[in-house]
Design an enzyme around this catalytic site. Structure first.
Site, PDB file in Angstrom:
ATOM      1  N   ASN A 151       0.874  -1.181   0.000  1.00  0.00           N
ATOM      2  CA  ASN A 151       0.000   0.000   0.000  1.00  0.00           C
ATOM      3  C   ASN A 151       0.904   1.221   0.000  1.00  0.00           C
ATOM      4  O   ASN A 151       1.511   1.549   1.023  1.00  0.00           O
ATOM      5  CB  ASN A 151      -0.901  -0.034   1.244  1.00  0.00           C
ATOM      6  CG  ASN A 151      -1.766   1.202   1.362  1.00  0.00           C
ATOM      7  OD1 ASN A 151      -1.806   2.035   0.451  1.00  0.00           O
ATOM      8  ND2 ASN A 151      -2.455   1.334   2.488  1.00  0.00           N
ATOM      9  N   LYS A 171       0.146   4.296  -0.327  1.00  0.00           N
ATOM     10  CA  LYS A 171      -0.458   5.479   0.310  1.00  0.00           C
ATOM     11  C   LYS A 171      -0.201   6.737  -0.546  1.00  0.00           C
ATOM     12  O   LYS A 171      -0.177   6.648  -1.758  1.00  0.00           O
ATOM     13  CB  LYS A 171       0.045   5.604   1.755  1.00  0.00           C
ATOM     14  CG  LYS A 171      -0.174   4.302   2.544  1.00  0.00           C
ATOM     15  CD  LYS A 171       0.088   4.418   4.020  1.00  0.00           C
ATOM     16  CE  LYS A 171      -0.118   3.055   4.695  1.00  0.00           C
ATOM     17  NZ  LYS A 171       0.015   3.086   6.147  1.00  0.00           N
ATOM     18  N   HIS A 181      -9.294   1.153   4.961  1.00  0.00           N
ATOM     19  CA  HIS A 181      -8.017   1.367   5.643  1.00  0.00           C
ATOM     20  C   HIS A 181      -8.215   2.272   6.862  1.00  0.00           C
ATOM     21  O   HIS A 181      -9.016   3.212   6.823  1.00  0.00           O
ATOM     22  CB  HIS A 181      -6.981   1.968   4.683  1.00  0.00           C
ATOM     23  CG  HIS A 181      -5.606   1.879   5.259  1.00  0.00           C
ATOM     24  ND1 HIS A 181      -5.133   2.790   6.166  1.00  0.00           N
ATOM     25  CD2 HIS A 181      -4.635   0.959   5.091  1.00  0.00           C
ATOM     26  CE1 HIS A 181      -3.905   2.434   6.533  1.00  0.00           C
ATOM     27  NE2 HIS A 181      -3.576   1.321   5.883  1.00  0.00           N
ATOM     28  N   GLU A 199      -6.572   4.629   7.976  1.00  0.00           N
ATOM     29  CA  GLU A 199      -6.368   6.064   7.728  1.00  0.00           C
ATOM     30  C   GLU A 199      -7.611   6.686   7.103  1.00  0.00           C
ATOM     31  O   GLU A 199      -7.941   7.843   7.373  1.00  0.00           O
ATOM     32  CB  GLU A 199      -5.124   6.248   6.839  1.00  0.00           C
ATOM     33  CG  GLU A 199      -3.849   5.953   7.622  1.00  0.00           C
ATOM     34  CD  GLU A 199      -2.724   5.326   6.827  1.00  0.00           C
ATOM     35  OE1 GLU A 199      -2.741   5.412   5.590  1.00  0.00           O
ATOM     36  OE2 GLU A 199      -1.824   4.733   7.460  1.00  0.00           O
ATOM     37  N   GLU A 216      -5.299  -5.062  10.434  1.00  0.00           N
ATOM     38  CA  GLU A 216      -4.262  -4.065  10.677  1.00  0.00           C
ATOM     39  C   GLU A 216      -4.537  -3.365  12.002  1.00  0.00           C
ATOM     40  O   GLU A 216      -5.307  -2.386  12.046  1.00  0.00           O
ATOM     41  CB  GLU A 216      -4.247  -3.022   9.553  1.00  0.00           C
ATOM     42  CG  GLU A 216      -3.919  -3.598   8.194  1.00  0.00           C
ATOM     43  CD  GLU A 216      -3.329  -2.534   7.252  1.00  0.00           C
ATOM     44  OE1 GLU A 216      -2.226  -2.784   6.757  1.00  0.00           O
ATOM     45  OE2 GLU A 216      -3.951  -1.483   7.067  1.00  0.00           O
ATOM     46  N   GLY A 261       2.723   2.073  10.938  1.00  0.00           N
ATOM     47  CA  GLY A 261       3.677   3.174  10.816  1.00  0.00           C
ATOM     48  C   GLY A 261       4.360   3.532  12.124  1.00  0.00           C
ATOM     49  O   GLY A 261       5.038   4.559  12.209  1.00  0.00           O
ATOM     50  N   SER A 318       3.662  -2.368  10.324  1.00  0.00           N
ATOM     51  CA  SER A 318       5.109  -2.407  10.573  1.00  0.00           C
ATOM     52  C   SER A 318       5.746  -3.738  10.198  1.00  0.00           C
ATOM     53  O   SER A 318       6.685  -4.187  10.862  1.00  0.00           O
ATOM     54  CB  SER A 318       5.417  -2.046  12.034  1.00  0.00           C
ATOM     55  OG  SER A 318       5.015  -0.710  12.304  1.00  0.00           O
TER      56      SER A 318
HETATM   57  P1  13P Z   1       3.222   0.212   7.752  1.00  0.00           P
HETATM   58  O1  13P Z   1       3.729  -1.080   7.131  1.00  0.00           O
HETATM   59  O2  13P Z   1       3.970   1.410   7.302  1.00  0.00           O
HETATM   60  O3  13P Z   1       3.091   0.094   9.230  1.00  0.00           O
HETATM   61  O4  13P Z   1       1.730   0.412   7.174  1.00  0.00           O
HETATM   62  C1  13P Z   1       0.833  -0.628   7.228  1.00  0.00           C
HETATM   63  C2  13P Z   1      -0.358  -0.254   6.457  1.00  0.00           C
HETATM   64  O5  13P Z   1      -1.090   0.650   6.836  1.00  0.00           O
HETATM   65  C3  13P Z   1      -0.628  -0.972   5.198  1.00  0.00           C
HETATM   66  O6  13P Z   1      -1.899  -0.666   4.714  1.00  0.00           O
END
Ligand code: 13P
Length: 249
Positions: free
Chosen positions: A9, A11, A94, A96, A166, A172, A212
């Site tokens: 992803n 982003k 997601h 976010e 997740e 992150g 992560s």
């Molecule tokens: P990270 O791998 O940067 O923690 O992000 C995970 C994520 O949100 C994948 O959609």
């Protein structure tokens, strides 16, 4: 037998040239036939990504879409628009999007329905926040997220759904769920599917872990019996790290 799936992803990262370079460093990579690899660039780069991945086994998916068919939704992208450029896969839910753009289990249910209508494959994200994990309500939170958005799908519609657990506290942050925490939640999700549907569906649904995941921890997470791969954020922006993660699947 479920294939492993590794999805990147990307982003809101990378301009057009950077996206092309990242894809071009992935397409020659010869990964196992037992693994599906997906990447989710920004909307603006999907046409390019689709063209650059032709002839490779890398699959391209969108990061979001609107539930409506068309209309006065300034700034939004529809399923038909994605289909028209050859994109038949989308990430929905997601954390976010839930946190910053007010997506809810109910609004995601509508997006899921639209995606299914358009025969799109869905990577459906969900997971608890840190305070919910600390309070011990993480199983209940996940149950509600899945029940509301997905549990009125028919078993055949589920063939279009890939789940991505997740935990928000692991995204992150550098803080990964332990392999045992991931396995515990994934096993719980399979039980939920079995009690709402049946054993055959429980066994067939792919459940990815995200949060992560890095080359150093990928193998220990992916080797859990109910973890079918990962949804990778930060580490998927680096071709060498992403390839190492794919090789850990
Ligand atoms: P990270 O791998 O940067 O923690 O992000 C995970 C994520 O949100 C994948 O959609």
């Amino acid at each position: 037998m479920r294939k492993k799936i590794i999805a990147g992803n990307w982003k809101m990262n990378n301009n057009k040239a950077e996206t092309a370079a990242l894809i071009q460093s992935l397409t020659p990579f010869n990964f196992s036939a037992e693994v599906r690899v997906m990447v989710a660039p920004a909307f603006t780069h999907l046409v390019q990504a689709e063209a650059l991945t032709q002839g490779s086994r890398i699959e391209v998916l969108a990061q979001n879409m609107n539930a409506a068919e068309s209309g006065a939704y300034t700034g939004e992208i529809s399923a038909t628009m994605l289909s028209s450029i050859g994109i038949q896969k989308v990430i929905l839910g997601h954390s976010e999007r839930r946190a910053f753009y007010n997506e809810t289990d109910e609004s995601l249910k509508a997006k899921v329905a639209t995606a299914i209508t358009h025969d799109m494959e869905i990577v459906f994200c969900f997971g608890e926040e840190l305070d919910q994990r600390k309070a011990g309500s993480h199983f209940e939170v996940v149950k509600t997220q899945l029940e509301t958005a997905l549990f009125d799908l028919t078993p055949s519609q589920w063939s279009k759904v890939i789940l991505a657990y997740e935990p928000v506290w692991a995204i992150g942050t550098g803080e990964t769920a332990t392999p045992e925490q991931a396995q515990e939640m994934h096993a719980y999700i399979r039980d939920l599917i079995a009690s709402n549907y049946d054993q055959a569906l429980e066994d067939s649904v792919s459940i990815l872990y995200g949060g992560s995941v890095k080359p150093a921890n990928a193998q220990s997470i992916f080797s859990q019996p109910d973890v079918d791969g990962g949804l990778i954020g930060g580490a998927s922006l680096n071709a060498d790290d992403f390839k190492a993660i794919i090789q850990s699947a």
